[in-house]
Write a protein that holds these residues in place. Structure first.
Motif, PDB file in Angstrom:
ATOM      1  N   GLY A  71     114.790  64.791  93.063  1.00 50.06           N
ATOM      2  CA  GLY A  71     114.653  65.931  92.169  1.00 50.06           C
ATOM      3  C   GLY A  71     114.066  65.545  90.816  1.00 50.06           C
ATOM      4  O   GLY A  71     113.216  66.254  90.269  1.00 50.06           O
ATOM      5  N   THR A  72     114.510  64.416  90.287  1.00 49.12           N
ATOM      6  CA  THR A  72     114.041  63.992  88.967  1.00 49.12           C
ATOM      7  C   THR A  72     112.536  63.750  88.989  1.00 49.12           C
ATOM      8  O   THR A  72     111.804  64.226  88.110  1.00 49.12           O
ATOM      9  CB  THR A  72     114.779  62.708  88.538  1.00 49.12           C
ATOM     10  N   HIS A 100     118.503  71.308  83.785  1.00 49.79           N
ATOM     11  CA  HIS A 100     118.974  69.946  84.083  1.00 49.79           C
ATOM     12  C   HIS A 100     118.216  68.971  83.173  1.00 49.79           C
ATOM     13  O   HIS A 100     117.087  69.254  82.775  1.00 49.79           O
ATOM     14  CB  HIS A 100     118.671  69.638  85.549  1.00 49.79           C
ATOM     15  N   ASN A 151     123.225  73.765  87.714  1.00 50.69           N
ATOM     16  CA  ASN A 151     124.098  72.786  88.353  1.00 50.69           C
ATOM     17  C   ASN A 151     125.517  72.767  87.784  1.00 50.69           C
ATOM     18  O   ASN A 151     126.449  72.375  88.465  1.00 50.69           O
ATOM     19  CB  ASN A 151     123.484  71.390  88.252  1.00 50.69           C
ATOM     20  N   ASP A 176     113.149  74.464  89.295  1.00 47.19           N
ATOM     21  CA  ASP A 176     113.974  73.390  89.829  1.00 47.19           C
ATOM     22  C   ASP A 176     114.983  74.070  90.754  1.00 47.19           C
ATOM     23  O   ASP A 176     115.909  74.735  90.295  1.00 47.19           O
ATOM     24  CB  ASP A 176     114.656  72.661  88.660  1.00 47.19           C
ATOM     25  N   VAL A 178     116.766  72.450  93.028  1.00 45.08           N
ATOM     26  CA  VAL A 178     117.565  71.368  93.632  1.00 45.08           C
ATOM     27  C   VAL A 178     118.947  71.859  94.056  1.00 45.08           C
ATOM     28  O   VAL A 178     119.445  71.486  95.110  1.00 45.08           O
ATOM     29  CB  VAL A 178     117.657  70.162  92.665  1.00 45.08           C
ATOM     30  N   GLN A 179     119.575  72.712  93.243  1.00 44.01           N
ATOM     31  CA  GLN A 179     120.926  73.168  93.582  1.00 44.01           C
ATOM     32  C   GLN A 179     120.947  74.336  94.568  1.00 44.01           C
ATOM     33  O   GLN A 179     121.919  74.495  95.296  1.00 44.01           O
ATOM     34  CB  GLN A 179     121.702  73.567  92.325  1.00 44.01           C
ATOM     35  N   SER A 199     115.702  68.240  96.407  1.00 42.53           N
ATOM     36  CA  SER A 199     116.211  66.869  96.541  1.00 42.53           C
ATOM     37  C   SER A 199     117.099  66.736  97.772  1.00 42.53           C
ATOM     38  O   SER A 199     117.894  67.634  98.067  1.00 42.53           O
ATOM     39  CB  SER A 199     117.009  66.521  95.281  1.00 42.53           C
ATOM     40  N   HIS A 201     119.690  64.559  98.541  1.00 45.79           N
ATOM     41  CA  HIS A 201     121.122  64.218  98.526  1.00 45.79           C
ATOM     42  C   HIS A 201     122.020  65.366  98.069  1.00 45.79           C
ATOM     43  O   HIS A 201     123.233  65.261  98.115  1.00 45.79           O
ATOM     44  CB  HIS A 201     121.371  62.954  97.693  1.00 45.79           C
ATOM     45  N   LYS A 202     121.436  66.495  97.642  1.00 42.58           N
ATOM     46  CA  LYS A 202     122.256  67.647  97.279  1.00 42.58           C
ATOM     47  C   LYS A 202     122.493  68.551  98.491  1.00 42.58           C
ATOM     48  O   LYS A 202     123.213  69.530  98.394  1.00 42.58           O
ATOM     49  CB  LYS A 202     121.584  68.449  96.152  1.00 42.58           C
TER      50      LYS A 202
HETATM   51  C1  LIG Z   1     120.728  66.627  90.919  1.00 43.99           C
HETATM   52  C2  LIG Z   1     119.749  67.477  90.222  1.00 43.99           C
HETATM   53  C3  LIG Z   1     118.483  66.991  89.848  1.00 43.99           C
HETATM   54  C4  LIG Z   1     118.093  65.554  90.060  1.00 43.99           C
HETATM   55  O1  LIG Z   1     117.851  65.244  91.413  1.00 43.99           O
HETATM   56  P1  LIG Z   1     117.870  63.718  91.883  1.00 43.99           P
HETATM   57  O2  LIG Z   1     117.410  63.768  93.295  1.00 43.99           O
HETATM   58  O3  LIG Z   1     119.283  63.248  91.732  1.00 43.99           O
HETATM   59  O4  LIG Z   1     116.922  62.965  90.997  1.00 43.99           O
HETATM   60  C5  LIG Z   1     117.602  67.845  89.239  1.00 43.99           C
HETATM   61  N1  LIG Z   1     117.930  69.123  89.003  1.00 43.99           N
HETATM   62  C6  LIG Z   1     119.121  69.641  89.342  1.00 43.99           C
HETATM   63  C7  LIG Z   1     119.415  71.080  89.060  1.00 43.99           C
HETATM   64  C8  LIG Z   1     120.072  68.836  89.950  1.00 43.99           C
HETATM   65  O5  LIG Z   1     121.263  69.351  90.269  1.00 43.99           O
END
Ligand SMILES: *Cc1c(COP(=O)(O)O)cnc(C)c1O
Length: 386
Positions: A71-72, A100, A151, A176, A178-179, A199, A201-202
């Motif tokens: 995600g980063t 984030h 998040n 973003d 990711v969540q 991402s 791992h989430k």
């Molecule tokens: C965890 C997270 C990230 C970062 O993702 P990574 O794969 O850990 O680098 C970015 N944005 C949000 C909203 C997140 O929860």
């Protein structure tokens, strides 16, 4: 000791089927996906299949999906990559105060380069107002970046409305996700998004793998220079096992999304209702309805969130205070501060983030131990509960 994990917004356990799908690519199928011989061809096929799964899950085309380290990196590539292709008149970015750190700190680094960033405010529920985004856009704006789900408090932003505004004004829109990705439906055409980060791992996939969706025709400068991997957007030998694992994790998430969201949000609401029956002065943070299924962020007046987290840890319960990246430093969360919480309530906040393997007995256990912890900490606290 019994261990209960309720910190899924920080990371999730790898699904056993994901591990099994990855295993051959960590052992006998080790080829470099760029090699033209048999070993390379078999991993290339696997990468392409995973790309199709990612694309399909977003309503995108496979050629619009680029694998990254997470995600980063996706956030950095989306934001720096979009603003660096433009001329020097295009120097303005619109974001929000609750992003984030992968977005916030990227924007801050661009400010040091001379870009201007408007960070729009949020309301008490942690929601961005689309009108505020529209007002912030100027003729110099090149990118709007607003997260889908927060998040820390789980609030779901009106990205469809924001996407429509960006489309109308001809400004690129990054989110973003990711969540939210894997928990609730996300469709790139439905929300008019040009760039979207996710991402592994989430969503019960491996760590160190992610993807960026880049709408066809959007130009982007790469962060890394090297080989021509990922159609020149992301140099570096593909993390084949990670990519395959991400694909499998997405497949599982798509198949179970609806029932899982229902079960997890019911557990979350039961947890809140039962805690509220037993504990005085407990405040829910985040939108009461428009929220991620598993996220429950609450504040307890008069005590420190960190002390609650440590006390729960002694009982085998894993939760977090603020976001994982800021805990350790006793600064109140930037998200809760932006929502206008008093510093007392912001300091006294903890986040439960429930996931797939949580069950009712986990909720029962938390409800059994937390009220005593709060009572004990409040009795010791120099601050008066209000
Ligand atoms: C965890 C997270 C990230 C970062 O993702 P990574 O794969 O850990 O680098 C970015 N944005 C949000 C909203 C997140 O929860």
């Amino acid at each position: 000791m019994r261990r209960i994990y309720m910190d899924h917004n920080a990371t999730t356990p790898l699904h056993p089927d994901v591990l099994e799908t990855m295993r051959p690519f960590l052992t006998e199928k080790f080829g470099n996906a760029s090699s033209i011989h048999f070993f390379g061809r078999e991993t290339r096929v696997a990468v392409d299949e995973a790309r199709e799964i990612v694309a399909h899950s977003l309503g995108a085309k496979p050629s619009e999906i680029f694998f990254t380290s997470g995600g980063t990196e996706s956030d950095n590539l989306a934001i720096k990559g979009s603003v660096h292709v433009n001329g020097k008149d295009d120097h303005h970015i619109v974001s929000s105060k609750i992003e984030h750190h992968a977005v916030l700190h990227t924007c801050q680094s661009l400010e040091k380069e001379g870009f201007r960033v408007t960070y729009v405010s949020v309301d008490r529920n942690g929601m961005v107002d689309p009108d505020a985004v529209a007002e912030a856009i100027t003729e110099h704006t090149i990118l709007v970046t607003i997260m889908h789900a927060n998040n820390e408090v789980g609030s779901l932003q009106p990205i469809k409305e924001i996407g429509a505004i960006c489309r109308e004004k001809g400004v690129s829109f990054h989110t973003d996700a990711v969540q939210s990705f894997g928990k609730i439906p996300v469709d790139v055409n439905d929300v008019n998004v040009d760039l979207l980060s996710l991402s592994g791992h989430k969503l019960y996939g491996p760590k160190g793998i992610g993807a960026l969706y880049i709408r066809k025709g959007k130009r982007i400068t790469p962060l890394f220079h090297g080989g021509s991997h990922e159609r020149n957007r992301r140099a570096g030998t593909e993390n084949v096992a990670g990519i395959v694992g991400l694909g499998k994790a997405i497949q599982i998430a798509m198949d179970s999304m609806e029932s899982e969201a229902k079960n997890i949000s019911e557990l979350r609401d039961t947890l809140m209702d039962r805690l509220a029956e037993k504990i005085e002065h407990i405040h829910l943070n985040g939108h009461p309805m428009k929220r991620l299924p598993g996220t429950l962020n609450v504040s307890f007046a008069g005590i420190e969130g960190e002390s609650i987290v440590l006390s729960l840890d002694l009982k085998g319960i894993a939760v977090s205070s603020g976001s994982a990246c800021t805990s350790g430093a006793l600064e109140p969360s930037h998200v809760l501060a932006a929502m206008g919480l008093s510093s007392e309530l912001a300091q006294g906040s903890i986040r439960f983030s429930l996931g797939r393997e949580n069950a009712k007995r986990d909720v029962d256990y938390v409800v059994q131990v937390l009220p005593e912890i709060i009572e004990r900490l409040r009795a010791m606290s120099p601050m008066q509960a209000v």
